[in-house]
Motif scaffolding. Structure first.
Motif, short mmCIF file in Angstrom:
data_model
loop_
_atom_site.label_atom_id
_atom_site.label_comp_id
_atom_site.label_asym_id
_atom_site.label_seq_id
_atom_site.Cartn_x
_atom_site.Cartn_y
_atom_site.Cartn_z
N VAL A 30 34.17 47.52 35.98
CA VAL A 30 34.20 46.02 36.48
C VAL A 30 34.94 46.03 37.81
O VAL A 30 36.08 47.01 38.72
CB VAL A 30 35.46 46.09 35.33
CG1 VAL A 30 35.88 44.08 35.88
CG2 VAL A 30 34.86 45.89 33.64
N VAL A 31 34.58 45.14 38.97
CA VAL A 31 35.06 44.58 40.14
C VAL A 31 35.31 43.33 39.77
O VAL A 31 35.10 41.90 39.40
CB VAL A 31 33.21 44.71 40.78
CG1 VAL A 31 34.32 44.84 42.46
CG2 VAL A 31 32.97 46.03 40.50
N LYS A 32 36.39 44.01 40.47
CA LYS A 32 37.95 42.21 40.52
C LYS A 32 37.24 41.86 41.50
O LYS A 32 37.93 43.21 43.18
CB LYS A 32 39.12 42.47 40.22
CG LYS A 32 40.07 41.47 40.65
CD LYS A 32 39.80 40.10 41.15
CE LYS A 32 40.75 38.98 41.45
NZ LYS A 32 41.13 39.40 42.81
N TYR A 33 36.83 41.04 43.09
CA TYR A 33 36.48 40.27 43.19
C TYR A 33 37.10 39.18 44.46
O TYR A 33 37.45 38.32 43.60
CB TYR A 33 34.69 40.38 43.79
CG TYR A 33 34.49 39.88 44.90
CD1 TYR A 33 34.79 40.64 46.11
CD2 TYR A 33 33.21 39.05 45.04
CE1 TYR A 33 33.98 40.32 47.49
CE2 TYR A 33 32.85 38.57 46.41
CZ TYR A 33 33.04 39.02 47.14
OH TYR A 33 32.20 38.97 48.54
N GLY A 34 37.73 39.06 45.98
CA GLY A 34 38.19 38.11 45.70
C GLY A 34 39.01 37.97 47.52
O GLY A 34 38.24 38.98 48.13
N GLY A 35 39.14 37.70 47.93
CA GLY A 35 40.41 37.53 49.18
C GLY A 35 39.63 37.56 50.64
O GLY A 35 38.30 36.85 50.21
N ASN A 36 40.00 38.26 51.33
CA ASN A 36 38.65 38.02 52.92
C ASN A 36 37.51 38.40 52.51
O ASN A 36 36.74 38.54 53.49
CB ASN A 36 39.83 39.21 53.56
CG ASN A 36 41.36 38.38 53.94
OD1 ASN A 36 41.51 37.02 53.87
ND2 ASN A 36 41.82 38.69 55.20
#
Length: 287
Positions: A30-36
């Protein structure tokens, strides 16, 4: 470097990756993706390439995403100023509508489309689809910010069984159908736990857990839960890293094998972490 040498080097890299490929084939990541990493278009493409490559070699990939900067952008266009308490967005009824539009709409479908352009098969879900993420009010001061009460993982496993990459936006709902803004790290921890994932990758804006927050050479490559507790007491883990570590501990307690906190701004950091011996970021384990 001549072409033949370059090809030989490429072959060597693939050979060295083989044990790691073998380890992760058939496992859930599982990849949590966000931010810059989400703002920079080139980085966004590289993250999607990494996920498609994992999918192509038989890794079961699930993408959980936020979209804070895009939410702020739309709020500014609509004349609303973001407000935060303890790092959590105060979410009134109008704001939760904006969050739903941005996350379940624009961001989710952009990522699904990118994955497909890179050769993957992806389908987008929000936490409201199939009541995937059930929630209740976390704190009345925050409005429609949700605390996760239950995960109905069936919609995700159905997609995985059909060979799709699920792309999940972090909107939850309660039994009355009200929508809630869910913290992305928290949602990812609960989803990864429900899937008993081999690994949860938390992409952030820093290299990982640092002994000295201003010196990336002080990266701590591996932490147990008890060691993390000690670092919180001594103030080495502080500020915005505390809730991230708490999410790691939550994921581990729910059955995830290990969690990585790493810098999503580094090109192809997912592949570096999973397919090389050096890895990337800080690994948190039960110990």
């Amino acid at each position: 470097m001549n072409d033949s040498f370059s090809n030989a080097e490429r072959a060597e890299v693939l050979t060295q990756a083989l044990p790691n490929i073998r380890h992760y084939t058939g496992k859930i990541v599982v990849v949590k993706y966000g931010g810059n990493a989400m703002i920079n278009e080139q980085l966004k493409e590289q993250v999607m390439e990494d996920i498609v490559l994992l999918w192509l070699i038989g890794v079961t990939a699930v993408l959980v995403h936020g979209g804070g900067p895009e939410i702020n952008e739309l709020m500014a266009k609509l004349g609303k100023k973001p407000e935060f308490v303890d790092g959590l967005r105060i979410t009134d009824k109008e704001t939760v509508d904006i969050v739903q539009m941005v996350l379940a709409g624009k961001v989710n479908k952009t990522l699904v489309n990118l994955l497909q352009m890179k050769g993957g098969r992806a389908i987008g879900l929000s936490g409201m689809d199939g009541r995937l993420i059930e929630a209740e009010v976390k704190d009345p001061r925050l409005g429609y910010v949700g605390r996760v009460t239950n995960i109905n993982i069936q919609p995700v496993t159905d997609l995985l069984e059909k060979g799709y990459i699920p792309v999940i936006s972090t909107i939850g709902c309660d039994e009355n159908g009200a929508a809630y803004n869910i913290n992305g790290d928290t949602a990812a921890a609960y989803v990864a736990g429900a899937l008993h994932a081999e690994r949860l990758i938390m992409m952030t804006d820093i290299a990982g857990v640092l002994k000295d927050k201003d010196d990336t050479s002080t990266l701590i490559p591996e932490l147990t839960v008890s060691e993390a507790d000690e670092l919180k007491k001594t103030g080495i883990i502080a500020g915005g890293m505390i809730p991230k570590i708490d999410c790691c501990v939550e994921a581990l307690s729910k059955g995830v094998e290990n969690v990585i906190i790493m810098d999503g701004r580094v090109p192809h950091s997912i592949l570096m972490e999973l397919l090389t011996d050096e890895g990337a970021g800080t690994m948190v384990t039960k110990g």
